[in-house]
Design an enzyme around this catalytic site. Structure first.
Site, short mmCIF file in Angstrom:
data_model
loop_
_atom_site.label_atom_id
_atom_site.label_comp_id
_atom_site.label_asym_id
_atom_site.label_seq_id
_atom_site.Cartn_x
_atom_site.Cartn_y
_atom_site.Cartn_z
CB SER A 174 -11.42 -54.19 18.12
OG SER A 174 -11.28 -53.49 16.74
CE1 TYR A 188 -14.51 -57.64 10.71
CE2 TYR A 188 -12.50 -56.98 10.39
CZ TYR A 188 -13.43 -57.89 11.22
OH TYR A 188 -12.96 -58.53 12.00
CE LYS A 192 -15.12 -56.20 14.11
NZ LYS A 192 -15.68 -57.13 15.04
#
Length: 327
Positions: A174, A188, A192
């Protein structure tokens, strides 16, 4: 009398903490376990550069049989030659796009039974959501999140059959952006943060097969990807993120493998990561009753520190926006 009063006060303070420590020792799950790396098959996606390459090199150094997967065959060949020259260990390479389930399944089948699967691939383009094209948003989500589902789904059937080989691991790479959202990072962190839910649910599904899930949360890491990211990173993002220094890929790889080896669910890479892991512990599994103790006792204080960070970030945003309005 003063000494007795002090001892009584000390006991009043220590007894609840000792009782809490004892309770956590009993209830913390899953139980601690050690996952060997030597002589195991370690399969790493995104293994041709950056953290993935550093992980492959470290695993090979520790005596693992290593397979790496990435999109570019040329970069895979370069990575293979680098590891072979520096360690004397041959590495298996597989060129495939993690978005393509059939290609991934074929690579996993050719590689053979996997003991440690490190799902490391990742792409990132920093930009405010209003300015960012949906094609870039989709690309990040498909590679970072859907690609992880593809890899795990392809590898899991054979991994579940390997109980005679000892404890196995599925590690998801992650990011600290998978623990806290930052200006200019919308797509993003969405991809994650999704890995957190995947990992928490998956651990419950595979624990009976002696498979242990780890989530690695590196900070900015000095890789070619970070250099490209900085070219497009909004100025305000840089101001907010400047307090967190970048780590070397080799240091992240070492911390990651240490965390995988101990089957830690949350693998932190620096002191900031420690604070974030406590602040975001939530309902995640915790193998260490010592760490669970600190999460319970220090949770309120860390939340106060987090609010101070938020105050600083929103102050920076307010000043930046005010300056832009004047210009």
């Amino acid at each position: 009398m003063a000494d007795l009063s002090f001892l009584a006060l000390l006991l009043l303070l220590l007894l609840p903490l000792a009782l809490l420590f004892l309770i956590l020792y009993v209830i913390v799950r899953p139980h601690p376990v050690n996952i060997p790396i030597k002589n195991r098959h370690v399969f790493i996606t995104g293994g041709s550069s950056g953290i993935g390459l550093a992980l492959a090199h470290q695993a090979a150094t520790e005596g693992a049989r290593v397979s790496i997967l990435a999109r570019s065959l040329d970069k895979l060949e370069e990575a293979k030659n680098y590891i072979q020259l520096s360690t004397g260990i041959d590495v298996s390479i597989f060129a495939a796009d993690v978005r393509d389930y059939d290609a991934v399944s074929k690579a996993v089948e050719e590689a053979g039974p996997i003991d440690l699967l490190i799902v490391n691939q990742g792409v990132f383009v920093a930009e405010e959501l209003e300015k960012q094209g949906l094609d870039e948003v989709k690309f990040m989500v498909e590679v970072n999140l859907i690609g992880s589902f593809n890899m795990i789904k392809a590898a899991l059937p054979e991994m579940k059959k390997g109980e005679d080989r000892g404890p196995r691991s599925i590690a998801l790479m992650s990011s600290q952006a998978g623990q806290v959202g930052i200006y200019g990072y919308t797509a993003y962190p969405a991809s994650k943060f999704g890995l957190r839910g995947l990992g928490e649910a998956l651990q419950q599904e595979v624990i009976s097969h002696d498979i242990h899930v780890s989530l690695v949360f590196p900070p900015d890491t000095d890789t070619p990807g970070l250099a490209e990211e900085n070219k497009r990173r909004p100025p305000l993002t840089g101001i907010i993120a400047e307090s967190s220094g970048a780590m070397k890929a080799e240091d992240v790889a070492k911390r990651a493998l240490d965390g995988i080896r101990s089957a830690s669910f949350i693998v932190r890479c620096n002191f900031e990561g420690l604070l974030l892991s406590i602040a975001t512990a939530g309902l995640s599994p915790q193998r260490s009753f010592v760490m669970a103790f600190f999460e319970v006792v220090a949770g309120g204080l860390v939340r106060l520190v987090a609010l101070c960070f938020q105050w600083s970030w929103y102050t920076s945003i307010q000043k930046w926006q005010a300056q832009n309005k004047r210009t």
